[in-house]
Design an enzyme around this catalytic site. Sequence first.
Site, PDB file in Angstrom:
ATOM      1  N   ASP A   1      -4.817   9.019  11.686  1.00 15.95           N
ATOM      2  CA  ASP A   1      -4.086   9.645  10.587  1.00 15.95           C
ATOM      3  C   ASP A   1      -5.015   9.882   9.408  1.00 15.95           C
ATOM      4  O   ASP A   1      -4.664  10.608   8.482  1.00 15.95           O
ATOM      5  CB  ASP A   1      -2.921   8.749  10.151  1.00 15.95           C
ATOM      6  CG  ASP A   1      -2.156   9.323   8.970  1.00 15.95           C
ATOM      7  OD1 ASP A   1      -1.657  10.465   9.090  1.00 15.95           O
ATOM      8  OD2 ASP A   1      -2.064   8.649   7.928  1.00 15.95           O
TER       9      ASP A   1
ATOM     10  N   SER B   1      -3.611   8.727  -3.890  1.00 16.24           N
ATOM     11  CA  SER B   1      -4.920   8.260  -3.425  1.00 16.24           C
ATOM     12  C   SER B   1      -6.004   9.330  -3.440  1.00 16.24           C
ATOM     13  O   SER B   1      -7.191   9.009  -3.348  1.00 16.24           O
ATOM     14  CB  SER B   1      -4.799   7.686  -2.006  1.00 16.24           C
ATOM     15  OG  SER B   1      -4.290   8.660  -1.113  1.00 16.24           O
TER      16      SER B   1
ATOM     17  N   GLU C   1     -12.208  13.284   4.976  1.00 19.17           N
ATOM     18  CA  GLU C   1     -11.060  14.130   4.629  1.00 19.17           C
ATOM     19  C   GLU C   1     -11.141  14.560   3.155  1.00 19.17           C
ATOM     20  O   GLU C   1     -11.675  13.815   2.314  1.00 19.17           O
ATOM     21  CB  GLU C   1      -9.743  13.400   4.913  1.00 19.17           C
ATOM     22  CG  GLU C   1      -9.501  12.151   4.088  1.00 19.17           C
ATOM     23  CD  GLU C   1      -8.211  11.444   4.479  1.00 19.17           C
ATOM     24  OE1 GLU C   1      -7.355  11.300   3.588  1.00 19.17           O
ATOM     25  OE2 GLU C   1      -8.057  11.034   5.652  1.00 19.17           O
TER      26      GLU C   1
ATOM     27  N   HIS D   1      -3.234  12.252   7.115  1.00 16.47           N
ATOM     28  CA  HIS D   1      -3.022  11.153   6.163  1.00 16.47           C
ATOM     29  C   HIS D   1      -1.574  11.134   5.667  1.00 16.47           C
ATOM     30  O   HIS D   1      -1.318  11.077   4.469  1.00 16.47           O
ATOM     31  CB  HIS D   1      -3.991  11.288   4.982  1.00 16.47           C
ATOM     32  CG  HIS D   1      -4.229   9.992   4.260  1.00 16.47           C
ATOM     33  ND1 HIS D   1      -5.384   9.750   3.553  1.00 16.47           N
ATOM     34  CD2 HIS D   1      -3.470   8.873   4.115  1.00 16.47           C
ATOM     35  CE1 HIS D   1      -5.327   8.545   3.001  1.00 16.47           C
ATOM     36  NE2 HIS D   1      -4.169   7.989   3.335  1.00 16.47           N
TER      37      HIS D   1
ATOM     38  N   ARG E   1      -7.673   3.787   6.145  1.00 19.47           N
ATOM     39  CA  ARG E   1      -8.616   4.598   5.386  1.00 19.47           C
ATOM     40  C   ARG E   1      -9.627   5.188   6.369  1.00 19.47           C
ATOM     41  O   ARG E   1     -10.121   4.497   7.268  1.00 19.47           O
ATOM     42  CB  ARG E   1      -9.344   3.763   4.324  1.00 19.47           C
ATOM     43  CG  ARG E   1      -8.472   3.387   3.128  1.00 19.47           C
ATOM     44  CD  ARG E   1      -8.191   4.608   2.264  1.00 19.47           C
ATOM     45  NE  ARG E   1      -7.483   4.291   1.032  1.00 19.47           N
ATOM     46  CZ  ARG E   1      -6.170   4.370   0.864  1.00 19.47           C
ATOM     47  NH1 ARG E   1      -5.411   4.724   1.896  1.00 19.47           N
ATOM     48  NH2 ARG E   1      -5.610   4.096  -0.300  1.00 19.47           N
TER      49      ARG E   1
END
Length: 391
Positions: free
Chosen positions: A238, A45, A243, A260, A209
């Site tokens: 998370d 991702s 990020e 994540h 997300r």
Amino acid sequence: MKILIDENMPYAAELFGQLGEVVTKPGRTLSADDLIDIDALMIRSVTKVNHNLISKANKLQFVGTATAGQDHVDQALLAERGITFTSAPGCNKVGVAEYVLSALMVIGQQQGFSIFDKTIGIIGAGNVGSYLAQCLDALGIPYLLNDPIKEQEGDTRQFHSLEAIKAQCDVITVHTPITKDGEYPTHHLINEAFIDALQPDAILINAARGPVTDNQALKKALQLSQSGLGKKLTAVLDVFEFEPHVDLELLPLLAFATPHIAGYGLEGKARGTTMVFNRYCAFLNIDQAVEASSLLPIAPVPNVSLSRKWDDATLFSLIQLIYDIRKDDALFRRNMVVTKGNEAQMATAFDQMRKNYWDRREYSAITVTGKVGFGVESLAKLGFTVVEDIQ
């Protein structure tokens, strides 16, 4: 045939090496030049597949992402270029659900409540949200589902409005993709108004997300909560809005924070890799399918024998044997704090934690032995490997 692979895809180099020449690179920093003469691209991702990335991809025929999410890939662009695309839907659903359960069990211990006394609101009823609901069913924990798109598509499950979720649920956990368009955009779905409408003592979890949650609004609400000026709120993240950069003012306000990795269990990563590998083999008309379980090492966890019917304490112990969120939280905080003031170092530390993530296993790695009357059937539904003791 040249295959470019994100270096963080476990087992990928060995598997795809059977099909052609493998090149591995960090997924976040891939450039257009990296795709020159590449026939297939395998990513996670962190790689944004857009016009810039594939502008020099003169041979590219196949793109696979070893993730459930697809929002990092411009699928319309790939289709326009005649490039086949595949993903790995559901590969991480078990890991994410187990992450949520670990967080709730630990918070319950810290705050003095039982998870069995809470109502859980699940926003997003795709693979992850549905599996989490299945786990809650196994435990007899009440929950409300929200997914207006699934509802419009004719899904026959009982769905509830966001207003009902906010009004009736003690815990809200988000499992949606990130979308900015359409009738139900999820970008900043968790915003100031949403947070203000939550019940007192609410627990908010985002393992989907980052931009689904407005991090500034959450920070403001947590600051008010912890100063005694607002409703009590507990939050677990998370994922972060920007990020691999993390707001260091938000970080200490969170009950738990991780980089994540909710779906980063070893089984989930192996599933993601093998799902993409098998689809690439099918694309090449090669009969070489692989089962994820065949790649996994023996789990270094003990087998458990129940001497009585399990209770809250037993379940807590079983879950922590597999995954204790406090371990990842403590390491993440240390790594983020030492990079304070250096955005480049922060990004590197964030990605290094993901790259070097430990071999976390799923509940199925533990074998639980117990008599039928001890409730082992519920543990089996939760995912544990169960052996019924007939003596």
